[in-house]
Design an enzyme around this catalytic site. Sequence first.
Site, PDB file in Angstrom:
ATOM      1  N   SER A  62       0.845  -1.214   0.000  1.00 53.72           N
ATOM      2  CA  SER A  62       0.000   0.000   0.000  1.00 53.72           C
ATOM      3  C   SER A  62       0.875   1.257   0.000  1.00 53.72           C
ATOM      4  O   SER A  62       0.438   2.310  -0.473  1.00 53.72           O
ATOM      5  CB  SER A  62      -0.944   0.003   1.203  1.00 53.72           C
ATOM      6  OG  SER A  62      -0.202   0.079   2.395  1.00 53.72           O
TER       7      SER A  62
ATOM      8  N   ASP B  70       0.488   8.338   2.569  1.00 56.02           N
ATOM      9  CA  ASP B  70       1.296   9.553   2.791  1.00 56.02           C
ATOM     10  C   ASP B  70       1.001  10.594   1.706  1.00 56.02           C
ATOM     11  O   ASP B  70       0.917  11.795   1.969  1.00 56.02           O
ATOM     12  CB  ASP B  70       2.792   9.202   2.781  1.00 56.02           C
ATOM     13  CG  ASP B  70       3.052   7.920   3.539  1.00 56.02           C
ATOM     14  OD1 ASP B  70       3.678   7.963   4.597  1.00 56.02           O
ATOM     15  OD2 ASP B  70       2.589   6.853   3.083  1.00 56.02           O
TER      16      ASP B  70
ATOM     17  N   ARG C   4      -2.205  12.206   2.489  1.00 57.85           N
ATOM     18  CA  ARG C   4      -2.054  13.194   3.573  1.00 57.85           C
ATOM     19  C   ARG C   4      -1.466  14.493   3.026  1.00 57.85           C
ATOM     20  O   ARG C   4      -1.915  15.588   3.379  1.00 57.85           O
ATOM     21  CB  ARG C   4      -1.145  12.631   4.673  1.00 57.85           C
ATOM     22  CG  ARG C   4      -1.823  11.574   5.517  1.00 57.85           C
ATOM     23  CD  ARG C   4      -0.857  10.863   6.461  1.00 57.85           C
ATOM     24  NE  ARG C   4      -1.576   9.975   7.374  1.00 57.85           N
ATOM     25  CZ  ARG C   4      -1.048   8.906   7.953  1.00 57.85           C
ATOM     26  NH1 ARG C   4       0.207   8.563   7.714  1.00 57.85           N
ATOM     27  NH2 ARG C   4      -1.773   8.170   8.775  1.00 57.85           N
TER      28      ARG C   4
ATOM     29  N   HIS D 153       7.622   3.994   3.007  1.00 63.10           N
ATOM     30  CA  HIS D 153       6.455   4.408   3.793  1.00 63.10           C
ATOM     31  C   HIS D 153       6.972   4.520   5.227  1.00 63.10           C
ATOM     32  O   HIS D 153       7.000   3.551   5.974  1.00 63.10           O
ATOM     33  CB  HIS D 153       5.337   3.370   3.688  1.00 63.10           C
ATOM     34  CG  HIS D 153       4.260   3.572   4.727  1.00 63.10           C
ATOM     35  ND1 HIS D 153       3.456   4.679   4.752  1.00 63.10           N
ATOM     36  CD2 HIS D 153       3.890   2.809   5.794  1.00 63.10           C
ATOM     37  CE1 HIS D 153       2.627   4.595   5.777  1.00 63.10           C
ATOM     38  NE2 HIS D 153       2.872   3.472   6.427  1.00 63.10           N
TER      39      HIS D 153
ATOM     40  N   THR E 118      -3.811   3.951  13.617  1.00 61.55           N
ATOM     41  CA  THR E 118      -4.355   4.641  12.436  1.00 61.55           C
ATOM     42  C   THR E 118      -5.022   3.575  11.574  1.00 61.55           C
ATOM     43  O   THR E 118      -4.447   2.505  11.378  1.00 61.55           O
ATOM     44  CB  THR E 118      -3.262   5.340  11.599  1.00 61.55           C
ATOM     45  OG1 THR E 118      -2.533   4.357  10.881  1.00 61.55           O
ATOM     46  CG2 THR E 118      -2.302   6.149  12.448  1.00 61.55           C
TER      47      THR E 118
HETATM   48  P1  NAD Z   1      -3.909  -5.054  14.994  1.00 60.16           P
HETATM   49  O1  NAD Z   1      -2.959  -5.448  16.068  1.00 60.16           O
HETATM   50  O2  NAD Z   1      -5.199  -4.382  15.365  1.00 60.16           O
HETATM   51  O3  NAD Z   1      -4.306  -6.334  14.127  1.00 60.16           O
HETATM   52  C1  NAD Z   1      -3.400  -7.295  13.732  1.00 60.16           C
HETATM   53  C2  NAD Z   1      -4.173  -8.607  13.586  1.00 60.16           C
HETATM   54  O4  NAD Z   1      -3.299  -9.565  13.024  1.00 60.16           O
HETATM   55  C3  NAD Z   1      -4.687  -9.157  14.916  1.00 60.16           C
HETATM   56  O5  NAD Z   1      -6.092  -9.365  14.845  1.00 60.16           O
HETATM   57  C4  NAD Z   1      -3.915 -10.471  15.061  1.00 60.16           C
HETATM   58  O6  NAD Z   1      -4.664 -11.471  15.716  1.00 60.16           O
HETATM   59  C5  NAD Z   1      -3.645 -10.819  13.608  1.00 60.16           C
HETATM   60  N1  NAD Z   1      -2.560 -11.785  13.430  1.00 60.16           N
HETATM   61  C6  NAD Z   1      -1.365 -11.857  14.087  1.00 60.16           C
HETATM   62  N2  NAD Z   1      -0.661 -12.913  13.631  1.00 60.16           N
HETATM   63  C7  NAD Z   1      -1.396 -13.495  12.658  1.00 60.16           C
HETATM   64  C8  NAD Z   1      -1.181 -14.601  11.822  1.00 60.16           C
HETATM   65  N3  NAD Z   1      -0.056 -15.355  11.900  1.00 60.16           N
HETATM   66  N4  NAD Z   1      -2.153 -14.938  10.950  1.00 60.16           N
HETATM   67  C9  NAD Z   1      -3.288 -14.220  10.866  1.00 60.16           C
HETATM   68  N5  NAD Z   1      -3.540 -13.145  11.643  1.00 60.16           N
HETATM   69  C10 NAD Z   1      -2.601 -12.792  12.529  1.00 60.16           C
HETATM   70  O7  NAD Z   1      -3.090  -4.150  13.981  1.00 60.16           O
HETATM   71  P2  NAD Z   1      -3.694  -3.047  12.968  1.00 60.16           P
HETATM   72  O8  NAD Z   1      -3.828  -1.751  13.668  1.00 60.16           O
HETATM   73  O9  NAD Z   1      -4.873  -3.644  12.287  1.00 60.16           O
HETATM   74  O10 NAD Z   1      -2.480  -2.898  11.940  1.00 60.16           O
HETATM   75  C11 NAD Z   1      -2.162  -3.956  11.039  1.00 60.16           C
HETATM   76  C12 NAD Z   1      -0.864  -3.638  10.314  1.00 60.16           C
HETATM   77  O11 NAD Z   1      -1.079  -2.527   9.439  1.00 60.16           O
HETATM   78  C13 NAD Z   1       0.276  -3.203  11.245  1.00 60.16           C
HETATM   79  O12 NAD Z   1       1.502  -3.772  10.798  1.00 60.16           O
HETATM   80  C14 NAD Z   1       0.308  -1.695  11.097  1.00 60.16           C
HETATM   81  O13 NAD Z   1       1.577  -1.139  11.403  1.00 60.16           O
HETATM   82  C15 NAD Z   1      -0.017  -1.599   9.624  1.00 60.16           C
HETATM   83  N6  NAD Z   1      -0.442  -0.281   9.159  1.00 60.16           N
HETATM   84  C16 NAD Z   1       0.040   0.067   7.956  1.00 60.16           C
HETATM   85  C17 NAD Z   1      -0.298   1.280   7.406  1.00 60.16           C
HETATM   86  C18 NAD Z   1       0.243   1.627   6.042  1.00 60.16           C
HETATM   87  O14 NAD Z   1      -0.014   2.713   5.516  1.00 60.16           O
HETATM   88  N7  NAD Z   1       0.984   0.720   5.426  1.00 60.16           N
HETATM   89  C19 NAD Z   1      -1.137   2.157   8.111  1.00 60.16           C
HETATM   90  C20 NAD Z   1      -1.653   1.744   9.340  1.00 60.16           C
HETATM   91  C21 NAD Z   1      -1.292   0.515   9.874  1.00 60.16           C
END
Ligand code: NAD
Length: 320
Positions: free
Chosen positions: A148, A153, A156, A180, A235
């Site tokens: 993604s 960014d 934003r 990112h 976020t």
């Molecule tokens: P979260 O902790 O709420 O959710 C993560 C989920 O993954 C949990 O429900 C957990 O049970 C599950 N999980 C863990 N191990 C697993 C596995 N082996 N198989 C299947 N599911 C599994 O986190 P979130 O807030 O939803 O964020 C998710 C990801 O997105 C994070 O890495 C965060 O940093 C990223 N993120 C990226 C951006 C971007 O722009 N790229 C923006 C926001 C968040």
Amino acid sequence: MVEKDGVGPKVAIIGAGFVGSTFAYSLLIRGLVSQIVIIDINRERAEGEVMDLNHGLPFAHPVKIGVGDYAGCKDADIVVIAADKGQPIEKSRLELAEGNFEIMKQVVPKVTDYNKDCIFLVVTNPLDVMTYAVLKLSGFPKNRVIGSGTVLDTARLRYLLGEHLKVDPRNVHAYIIGEHGDSEVPVWSLANVAGIRLKDYCPICKVPYDLDHFNGLFLKVKNAAYEIIRRRGRTYYAVSLGLTRIVEAIVRDENSVLTVSCFLHNYHGVSDVCLSVPAVINRSGIREIIELPLDDRETEAFQKSAAIINGINNSLRLYN
Ligand code: NAD
């Protein structure tokens, strides 16, 4: 996209946390797909999300939403990876990468056991490292692994510039490229409204052309995640809309230009790394990468960003 007779697009979401479930909600409201399957190591959580989403169907578009196991990925057109180990944000990028790389090693082969034709869309952080890891672990062609990236960014920056210039952000054309994260690069040299560079557009809209102010806006973009996380822990709204936008470009075969993380080969001297640059997205995934005519400072900053991500990929032995 996966060929299926008479059935609309299907998206599988791995990770039903804040991002995965908000993305499912956004997909449901947009009515872009016919099926959504949600997979999480915490099945109860996935079940709860699916129940709540399904109860909204009478107000939205018809879509089949279910809790799945990996067999549910079988006929998915797009598999979105939003799983995360739940580590404290204070950890270094490398430590975060090690934790989530373990998840990618578990998840990706389970998907490819059932489906070798889908497009992977990665959102798990550190984004560019995880995108590269998914590319390597899947063995998929590079057009079918998308991060993604700086879609968020870039959104934003466009929002903040739109506010400053008093113009609809959809008419602001300005890109953030590179990582990112902390080393991302704003491409000021090409930023424009209505095809007019910012230096010339500012007098038109009677706003001072103030480079310090623009750099302040960029700092707000760069620190946005930290600022939001400090206030409410996560976020998820904007990134989920960004993911939905990428899915839209794929399922509608749009040939839309979006700044996604993609595998680069000799892009301003950068090779063998996934980073965000504008790319044309359609039903094949990444149809084409667009080489921007960067100025010298932007090129140098982009190469530094690549070196940082390269270093982490190296520490994870992704080049072996
Ligand atoms: P979260 O902790 O709420 O959710 C993560 C989920 O993954 C949990 O429900 C957990 O049970 C599950 N999980 C863990 N191990 C697993 C596995 N082996 N198989 C299947 N599911 C599994 O986190 P979130 O807030 O939803 O964020 C998710 C990801 O997105 C994070 O890495 C965060 O940093 C990223 N993120 C990226 C951006 C971007 O722009 N790229 C923006 C926001 C968040």
